[in-house]
Write an enzyme that holds these catalytic residues in place. Structure first.
Site, mmCIF file in Angstrom:
data_model
loop_
_atom_site.group_PDB
_atom_site.id
_atom_site.type_symbol
_atom_site.label_atom_id
_atom_site.label_comp_id
_atom_site.label_asym_id
_atom_site.label_seq_id
_atom_site.Cartn_x
_atom_site.Cartn_y
_atom_site.Cartn_z
ATOM 1 N N GLN A 151 7.598 24.716 48.028
ATOM 2 C CA GLN A 151 8.642 25.719 47.820
ATOM 3 C C GLN A 151 9.035 26.339 49.163
ATOM 4 O O GLN A 151 8.189 26.768 49.934
ATOM 5 C CB GLN A 151 8.066 26.777 46.866
ATOM 6 C CG GLN A 151 8.667 28.156 46.917
ATOM 7 C CD GLN A 151 9.629 28.432 45.767
ATOM 8 O OE1 GLN A 151 10.214 27.496 45.220
ATOM 9 N NE2 GLN A 151 9.803 29.679 45.415
ATOM 10 N N ARG A 156 7.547 28.330 57.149
ATOM 11 C CA ARG A 156 6.780 29.573 56.974
ATOM 12 C C ARG A 156 5.276 29.328 56.947
ATOM 13 O O ARG A 156 4.505 30.261 56.798
ATOM 14 C CB ARG A 156 7.245 30.305 55.714
ATOM 15 C CG ARG A 156 7.059 29.539 54.429
ATOM 16 C CD ARG A 156 7.596 30.327 53.236
ATOM 17 N NE ARG A 156 7.260 29.670 51.971
ATOM 18 C CZ ARG A 156 7.247 30.271 50.799
ATOM 19 N NH1 ARG A 156 7.547 31.546 50.701
ATOM 20 N NH2 ARG A 156 6.925 29.616 49.698
ATOM 21 N N HIS A 231 14.191 35.085 53.993
ATOM 22 C CA HIS A 231 13.773 35.602 52.673
ATOM 23 C C HIS A 231 13.298 37.047 52.832
ATOM 24 O O HIS A 231 12.111 37.352 52.699
ATOM 25 C CB HIS A 231 12.640 34.700 52.167
ATOM 26 C CG HIS A 231 12.328 34.809 50.724
ATOM 27 N ND1 HIS A 231 11.965 35.986 50.118
ATOM 28 C CD2 HIS A 231 12.297 33.872 49.752
ATOM 29 C CE1 HIS A 231 11.722 35.757 48.835
ATOM 30 N NE2 HIS A 231 11.922 34.472 48.593
ATOM 31 N N ASP A 279 17.303 36.962 39.940
ATOM 32 C CA ASP A 279 17.131 35.842 40.882
ATOM 33 C C ASP A 279 18.488 35.160 40.979
ATOM 34 O O ASP A 279 18.768 34.179 40.297
ATOM 35 C CB ASP A 279 16.042 34.890 40.369
ATOM 36 C CG ASP A 279 15.582 33.914 41.454
ATOM 37 O OD1 ASP A 279 16.189 33.911 42.539
ATOM 38 O OD2 ASP A 279 14.623 33.164 41.199
ATOM 39 N N GLU A 329 18.531 38.311 50.731
ATOM 40 C CA GLU A 329 18.313 37.213 51.680
ATOM 41 C C GLU A 329 19.648 36.597 52.081
ATOM 42 O O GLU A 329 20.508 36.388 51.234
ATOM 43 C CB GLU A 329 17.457 36.129 51.014
ATOM 44 C CG GLU A 329 16.229 36.685 50.311
ATOM 45 C CD GLU A 329 15.617 35.693 49.324
ATOM 46 O OE1 GLU A 329 15.721 34.469 49.540
ATOM 47 O OE2 GLU A 329 15.039 36.154 48.320
#
Ligand code: TA6
Length: 356
Positions: A151, A156, A231, A279, A329
């Site tokens: 994901q 990251r 994000h 979302d 974001e």
């Protein structure tokens, strides 16, 4: 009084290493004045005690980095949260930012009065066992889930390198800045074979404004494409008081209905509010929105190049913290960006605290 939050640069930065990066005009930033009132401020009071950890032990040599890239009073490379090698930027006005090399994650951005603006979830880990759930994690080279990698992609999950630092001479004050770089490794090659990418991520404190500049270079001889996002987690003074303005009339994909095949709708509200899970991916969302955090202040999100805006609240699926944050974001999340061989792509985002 209305004033521009970002003044045009008058001088090129002078990195401590490598060639200075050419700059063009900064992104448009909204019309409001910078706030002096505290934002939410509770995180500012939460001091943490750096301690040695596996993360630090296995990571880069902090002392060597400090000796090479440190700039007294402006840029410090230090053992940050739980020992994570980090870069602290300190502006003469008192604002500061801390960026962990792990994930190239901005973990903290404080106003001159010490108020923290970003949020780290209580389940955030700082030992590299998972991406850091808070601050500004990267989604690259993929936004969301996908077949070939985890994901939100690998950026990251990896240590970024320090490429350069500077304290750019402004008319009156220096803007501390760090440029991080992420390059292919055996790890990335397994998930994203053959792409000769280089990601350059520059974080600058322009007064109290946090400025990010994200560039993807294709150093190979074939095109590649990616999706991406910053994000960003913001602390709010109660999710029921938070509002996101500037998205009216935009089309959004509602991932709460079906994450894999989200239906689209048109935003009719002046402000997105939160009374359940949100979302939403706003497509071609424009270059300016604001997050009102519920204290009479807002965070202005001004950008250039990032086409989409994602608004996320997990609501009660994160029972212990959902009231304290939401994510707003900027991303290129829907339509993949294609970078031709030898080409590059760039996007910028400025975050400023403004009075309502
Ligand atoms: O950006 C929103 C989102 O993609 C949501 O769909 C939700 O999955 C969230 O990110 C979770 O991110 P995480 O960092 O927990 O993987």
């Amino acid at each position: 009084m209305a004033s521009s939050l970002v003044a045009t640069r008058v001088a090129a930065p002078t990195p401590r290493t490598s060639a200075a990066t050419a700059r063009s005009a900064p992104p448009h930033v909204g019309p409001k004045s910078r706030a002096t009132a505290p934002l939410v401020g509770r995180l500012a009071a939460k001091a943490y005690t750096p301690r040695a950890s596996v993360a630090a032990a296995a990571g880069p040599d902090i002392a060597a980095l400090q000796s090479k890239f440190g700039i007294p009073g402006s840029v410090e490379i230090l053992a940050g949260r739980e020992g994570l090698p980090s870069v602290r930027l300190t502006h003469a006005c008192g604002a500061s930012a801390e960026i962990a090399l792990f994930g190239g994650t901005v973990l903290s951005w404080k106003q001159a009065n010490g108020s923290e603006v970003l949020y780290c979830r209580p389940d955030a880990k700082f030992d590299k066992s998972k991406p850091i759930s808070g601050g500004i994690p990267h989604c690259f080279p993929q936004f969301g889930p996908g077949p070939d990698m985890q994901q939100h992609g690998f950026a990251r999950n990896l240590d970024w390198d320090v490429a350069a630092t500077s304290a750019d001479p402004q008319p009156d004050e220096a803007d501390p800045e760090v440029q991080l770089v992420l390059s292919p490794s055996d790890y990335t090659e397994k998930m994203w074979p053959g792409r000769k990418f280089k990601v350059l991520y520059t974080v600058t404190l322009h007064g109290e404004t946090l400025r990010t500049d994200f560039r993807v270079l294709n150093e190979g001889d074939a095109p590649f494409s990616f999706t991406s996002a910053l994000h960003t987690y913001f602390e709010v003074a109660g999710i029921d008081k938070a509002r996101v303005t500037g998205l009216k009339g935009k089309t959004y994909l509602d991932k709460t209905v079906d994450a894999n095949n989200p239906p689209s709708a048109s935003e009719t509200r002046d402000a997105v509010t939160f009374s359940g899970p949100v979302d939403s991916v706003y497509v071609d969302a424009g270059d300016y929105c604001e997050l009102e955090v519920g204290t009479g202040a807002a965070v202005a999100v001004a950008s250039e190049g990032w086409s989409d805006t994602i608004v996320w609240s997990p609501w009660t699926s994160m029972e212990d913290c959902y009231k304290e944050f939401c994510c707003v974001e900027k991303g290129a999340a829907v339509k993949p960006i294609e970078v031709e061989a030898g080409g590059s792509w760039r996007a910028r985002m400025d975050l400023s605290v403004v009075d309502l």
